[in-house]
Every structure is written in structure tokens, then in C-alpha cells.
Design a protein around this motif. Sequence first.
Motif, PDB file in Angstrom:
ATOM      1  N   SER A 201       0.815  -1.218   0.000  1.00  0.00           N
ATOM      2  CA  SER A 201       0.000   0.000   0.000  1.00  0.00           C
ATOM      3  C   SER A 201       0.848   1.267   0.000  1.00  0.00           C
ATOM      4  O   SER A 201       0.377   2.333  -0.394  1.00  0.00           O
ATOM      5  CB  SER A 201      -0.927  -0.003   1.221  1.00  0.00           C
ATOM      6  OG  SER A 201      -0.170  -0.016   2.425  1.00  0.00           O
ATOM      7  N   HIS A 202       2.114   1.154   0.449  1.00  0.00           N
ATOM      8  CA  HIS A 202       2.977   2.334   0.499  1.00  0.00           C
ATOM      9  C   HIS A 202       3.619   2.658  -0.847  1.00  0.00           C
ATOM     10  O   HIS A 202       4.229   3.713  -1.004  1.00  0.00           O
ATOM     11  CB  HIS A 202       4.093   2.107   1.522  1.00  0.00           C
ATOM     12  CG  HIS A 202       5.013   0.979   1.175  1.00  0.00           C
ATOM     13  ND1 HIS A 202       4.637  -0.341   1.297  1.00  0.00           N
ATOM     14  CD2 HIS A 202       6.278   0.970   0.685  1.00  0.00           C
ATOM     15  CE1 HIS A 202       5.635  -1.115   0.906  1.00  0.00           C
ATOM     16  NE2 HIS A 202       6.639  -0.351   0.531  1.00  0.00           N
ATOM     17  N   ILE A 203       3.501   1.758  -1.822  1.00  0.00           N
ATOM     18  CA  ILE A 203       4.140   1.958  -3.117  1.00  0.00           C
ATOM     19  C   ILE A 203       3.195   2.729  -4.033  1.00  0.00           C
ATOM     20  O   ILE A 203       2.048   2.301  -4.227  1.00  0.00           O
ATOM     21  CB  ILE A 203       4.528   0.614  -3.752  1.00  0.00           C
ATOM     22  CG1 ILE A 203       5.502  -0.137  -2.830  1.00  0.00           C
ATOM     23  CG2 ILE A 203       5.131   0.814  -5.133  1.00  0.00           C
ATOM     24  CD1 ILE A 203       5.883  -1.520  -3.324  1.00  0.00           C
ATOM     25  N   PRO A 204       3.623   3.865  -4.592  1.00  0.00           N
ATOM     26  CA  PRO A 204       2.738   4.647  -5.454  1.00  0.00           C
ATOM     27  C   PRO A 204       2.269   3.825  -6.650  1.00  0.00           C
ATOM     28  O   PRO A 204       2.985   2.969  -7.159  1.00  0.00           O
ATOM     29  CB  PRO A 204       3.626   5.817  -5.906  1.00  0.00           C
ATOM     30  CG  PRO A 204       4.716   5.893  -4.890  1.00  0.00           C
ATOM     31  CD  PRO A 204       4.940   4.484  -4.428  1.00  0.00           C
ATOM     32  N   GLY A 205       1.056   4.103  -7.104  1.00  0.00           N
ATOM     33  CA  GLY A 205       0.530   3.431  -8.290  1.00  0.00           C
ATOM     34  C   GLY A 205       1.340   3.768  -9.519  1.00  0.00           C
ATOM     35  O   GLY A 205       1.894   4.869  -9.644  1.00  0.00           O
ATOM     36  N   ARG A 206       1.412   2.836 -10.452  1.00  0.00           N
ATOM     37  CA  ARG A 206       2.178   3.028 -11.664  1.00  0.00           C
ATOM     38  C   ARG A 206       1.360   3.804 -12.696  1.00  0.00           C
ATOM     39  O   ARG A 206       0.203   3.454 -12.961  1.00  0.00           O
ATOM     40  CB  ARG A 206       2.594   1.678 -12.272  1.00  0.00           C
ATOM     41  CG  ARG A 206       3.320   0.770 -11.287  1.00  0.00           C
ATOM     42  CD  ARG A 206       4.723   1.277 -10.997  1.00  0.00           C
ATOM     43  NE  ARG A 206       5.460   0.314 -10.204  1.00  0.00           N
ATOM     44  CZ  ARG A 206       5.902   0.536  -8.988  1.00  0.00           C
ATOM     45  NH1 ARG A 206       5.689   1.705  -8.414  1.00  0.00           N
ATOM     46  NH2 ARG A 206       6.582  -0.383  -8.335  1.00  0.00           N
ATOM     47  N   ALA A 207       1.954   4.830 -13.284  1.00  0.00           N
ATOM     48  CA  ALA A 207       1.295   5.546 -14.373  1.00  0.00           C
ATOM     49  C   ALA A 207       1.296   4.664 -15.612  1.00  0.00           C
ATOM     50  O   ALA A 207       2.187   3.833 -15.804  1.00  0.00           O
ATOM     51  CB  ALA A 207       2.026   6.857 -14.659  1.00  0.00           C
ATOM     52  N   ALA A 208       0.289   4.841 -16.455  1.00  0.00           N
ATOM     53  CA  ALA A 208       0.221   4.054 -17.690  1.00  0.00           C
ATOM     54  C   ALA A 208       1.457   4.315 -18.538  1.00  0.00           C
ATOM     55  O   ALA A 208       1.843   5.458 -18.778  1.00  0.00           O
ATOM     56  CB  ALA A 208      -1.033   4.414 -18.466  1.00  0.00           C
ATOM     57  N   GLY A 209       2.106   3.255 -18.975  1.00  0.00           N
ATOM     58  CA  GLY A 209       3.342   3.394 -19.751  1.00  0.00           C
ATOM     59  C   GLY A 209       3.127   3.120 -21.213  1.00  0.00           C
ATOM     60  O   GLY A 209       2.014   2.895 -21.688  1.00  0.00           O
ATOM     61  N   GLY A 210       4.234   3.121 -21.960  1.00  0.00           N
ATOM     62  CA  GLY A 210       4.156   2.936 -23.400  1.00  0.00           C
ATOM     63  C   GLY A 210       4.437   1.521 -23.850  1.00  0.00           C
ATOM     64  O   GLY A 210       4.702   1.302 -25.022  1.00  0.00           O
ATOM     65  N   GLY A 211       4.441   0.568 -22.934  1.00  0.00           N
ATOM     66  CA  GLY A 211       4.694  -0.805 -23.314  1.00  0.00           C
ATOM     67  C   GLY A 211       5.996  -1.318 -22.740  1.00  0.00           C
ATOM     68  O   GLY A 211       6.808  -0.566 -22.170  1.00  0.00           O
ATOM     69  N   LEU A 212       6.210  -2.621 -22.903  1.00  0.00           N
ATOM     70  CA  LEU A 212       7.367  -3.279 -22.313  1.00  0.00           C
ATOM     71  C   LEU A 212       8.678  -2.745 -22.869  1.00  0.00           C
ATOM     72  O   LEU A 212       9.629  -2.477 -22.122  1.00  0.00           O
ATOM     73  CB  LEU A 212       7.273  -4.787 -22.548  1.00  0.00           C
ATOM     74  CG  LEU A 212       8.156  -5.680 -21.668  1.00  0.00           C
ATOM     75  CD1 LEU A 212       7.780  -5.533 -20.201  1.00  0.00           C
ATOM     76  CD2 LEU A 212       8.023  -7.136 -22.104  1.00  0.00           C
ATOM     77  N   LEU A 213       8.753  -2.567 -24.182  1.00  0.00           N
ATOM     78  CA  LEU A 213       9.987  -2.048 -24.784  1.00  0.00           C
ATOM     79  C   LEU A 213      10.280  -0.640 -24.308  1.00  0.00           C
ATOM     80  O   LEU A 213      11.442  -0.272 -24.074  1.00  0.00           O
ATOM     81  CB  LEU A 213       9.886  -2.091 -26.307  1.00  0.00           C
ATOM     82  CG  LEU A 213       9.928  -3.481 -26.948  1.00  0.00           C
ATOM     83  CD1 LEU A 213       9.762  -3.381 -28.467  1.00  0.00           C
ATOM     84  CD2 LEU A 213      11.237  -4.189 -26.612  1.00  0.00           C
ATOM     85  N   SER A 214       9.239   0.154 -24.152  1.00  0.00           N
ATOM     86  CA  SER A 214       9.424   1.510 -23.635  1.00  0.00           C
ATOM     87  C   SER A 214       9.969   1.480 -22.213  1.00  0.00           C
ATOM     88  O   SER A 214      10.852   2.262 -21.843  1.00  0.00           O
ATOM     89  CB  SER A 214       8.094   2.267 -23.672  1.00  0.00           C
ATOM     90  OG  SER A 214       8.229   3.546 -23.088  1.00  0.00           O
ATOM     91  N   ASP A 215       9.453   0.532 -21.396  1.00  0.00           N
ATOM     92  CA  ASP A 215       9.953   0.394 -20.031  1.00  0.00           C
ATOM     93  C   ASP A 215      11.420  -0.023 -20.016  1.00  0.00           C
ATOM     94  O   ASP A 215      12.210   0.469 -19.200  1.00  0.00           O
ATOM     95  CB  ASP A 215       9.123  -0.645 -19.277  1.00  0.00           C
ATOM     96  CG  ASP A 215       7.740  -0.125 -18.907  1.00  0.00           C
ATOM     97  OD1 ASP A 215       7.512   1.090 -19.057  1.00  0.00           O
ATOM     98  OD2 ASP A 215       6.903  -0.931 -18.484  1.00  0.00           O
TER      99      ASP A 215
END
Length: 436
Positions: A201-215
Amino acid sequence: MTSPASSPVPARRAPRGDRNFGLLTAAAIITNLGTSGALIAAAFAVLESGGDAGDVGLVAAARTAPLVLFLLIGGAVADRIPRHRVMVAANALNCVSQAVFAWLVLTGSAELWHMMVLTALCGTGQAFFGPASEGMLMSSVDGEHAARAFALFRMAMHGAAIGGAALGGAMIAAMDPGWVLAVDAAAFAVAGLLRAFLDVSHIPGRAAGGGLLSDLRDGWREVAGRPWLWAIVLQFSVVVAVVGAAEAVYGPLVARDQLGGARPWGLALAAFGVGTLGGALLMIRWRPRRLLLAGTLCVFPLALPSAGLAIPLPVTGLCAVMFVTGVAIEVFGVSWMTALHQEIPEEKLSRVSAYDWFGSVAMVPLATAAAGPVESLVGRSAALWGCAGLIVLVTAGVLLVPDVRNLTRRGTVKGIGAPAAAPESADAESPVGRLG
């Protein structure tokens, strides 16, 4: 604008960090107890099924190959979805694969290709588990507690690994190695259950990304933008490969030909294990202000075992060298994890950890495969001196990077998003924290 290499990352405080720390530590102890014995059992299972040393090598390679192949993907996945889910899924995969491996061995129906496939599944699980685990651990402690927590966690893991190897060896001597594999499967099941209760619960939510390769590209930019980070990753791609060749290939040969057999080499490896416990205990108390400078200086002793084998030293001298090396690598390990925790944004921890792991394991198969031909070409002693020289050379090169010499421990910060405090003194003590 501040560069990525110099922008401060606020320390992170987990509201239930003590609970997560306890769960992560307990789960790590359980899995290390099982896995350390299972690695020995797998080798004996191959031999007892009629295989030879080459077949043992094939099974070992089957574990390493998917680890290299999937590590970066595992890091990106762990930064995209809740890390504890990745950890539990990886534990479930390892539980099932080890249970099937155990059943085949116990029923006498295990063939080489069975063992290679099942071991490859274990390596795949580790590729996803490792980055998720390290990210989860680092996100569960704050700056004040981090270094001591990492030291405690590593001490628990090393102690479990030593105990697991001893227990596994005793079990193999008394019963079928399949039972050791079955115990490992059960250990993964229990550890996965514990990890399912981690609080995220202490970890901020992840913003929508551009895909696995982008990550993956984003993680690479994080590594490439920090000279201290990519320099040490490159350093350890050489150091780990060279140490692996020296200790996995040359060490047993020197022990057989010049030290009297396997027992002296076993004693030397045990001395290394005791040294890692001593190093972790030291880092509970010692908090060097220049994290990476202290850690990198402690990489130089990793050249000592290769030099000791090249001479070769008598057994007592070799054990002393291995003990010192164990202490030194723990000073580096805790300092390195503390630097990553301090400098890397929480949402990128697993991706950066994956690049770190990838750098460490990618060259190991090449180095171990080349060890034999190099020995034939230049001789064993010259090859070992070459290993020692490479470690000294690349470590000296890393010290030329200003950020490695100058990166300092920052003060404690309470709460996510708060500004960094002034640097702490080199000998300041902190309460016990947690590494996961």
C-alpha cells in the motif's frame, strides 16, 4: 536542469516496513535453505541417472541460459505490476518444476532432457523473481534504516545458504536426492505463501506506460545516465565472470592436483561463507560516508583467491584468503544496495536491478567455457594470475570515475517526497531497518 546522475531521490519509508522486512527475510531464509541443497541434489541426480560431468554442465547451463534471456523482461514486468505478485508467481513456477523434478528422480524415470527443461523453468522463475524481490526489498525500508537492514538480510541469506548446503549434503548421503528436491519444492510453496501477504500500500501506483519495450528503454536510460552505475555494472560483468572461472573450474583442479583433494577446497569455500557472515555483521555497525569508494576498494581483495590458487597457498592460507574475500564482498554488497536505494527512483528499482543482474551473469558462461582452452594455451598458473590481474585492472579503472569516489550517504528523510537532509557522519548509527 539537474542531470539524472545528480538528481537526489528522496528516501522511502514503508508504513509497514517492519512487517514486510520480517516476511521477506523469513521467506528468503526458507528458499535459501531449500535451494542450496537442491543445487547439490540436481548434480547428484544427473550422475545417479547415468550422466557424466558434461551432463552436469548441460543441466547447469540450462538454468543459466533463461536467467540471462529473461532478466531484463523480468525487471520491466516487476516495475509494471505489483512486485509481490511477480514473486509469488515465480515461486509457484519453481515449486511445480522442482516437484516434478523430484517425482521423476524418485521414480527413476528422469532423463537428461527432463532435467534440462525443469532446470530451465527454475532459471526462468529466478529471472522474474530476482528483480521483483530486490525492488520490493528496497521499497520497504527508509534511508535511516536501509544499510543496517540490507546487512541483516544478507547475513540471514548467507547463513541459510550455508546451512542449506550442509543439510542438503547430509540428506543426499542418507537418502535419494529426489527427497532434497521435494523439500525445495515445499520451501518454494511456503515462501510464496509468505510473500503473498506483503503490504504494497505504500508503493505509489504506476502511471500508464508505453509498453514493455518503452519500459526497458527507460530503465536503460536510468543506467546510462549515471556514470557510477554503468561503470560498476561493467566492472562486475568482468569480475563475476573471472571469479566464476577461477572458483568453479580452476579451484577444484588445484585442490585435486596440489592440495590433496576435494576436502581442502570445501574448507576454503566454507571459510568464504563464514567471511560473508562476518562482513554482513561488520556492515550492521559500520556506515561509510563515501558508499561506493568504500565498496569499490573492497573489490580488490577478490583477486586474492585467484592469486592464492596460482601459487598455490597451503590450505590454511587459502582459507584465510577466502575468509577475507567473503568479508570484503559483503562490504561492497551492502554499500552497493544502499547506493541503489538512495539514488534510484522507486518506480524504476526493478528495471535497474535487472540490468545490474544481467551485467553480472551475462559473461559467466563464456568465461567458464573459455577456462579450459585458456589453461591449455598459457598454463593454469598463468591463467589464474591473469584472473587476479583483470580484477585489479577493472577495479582500478572504476576508481577513475568521479561519481564512484564522491557519491556520499545522505541523511534520513521521513516520508515520500520530502527533500533530502544533510549528509550523515561516517560513523553514525541507525536503527535496524529492512531489506527484502
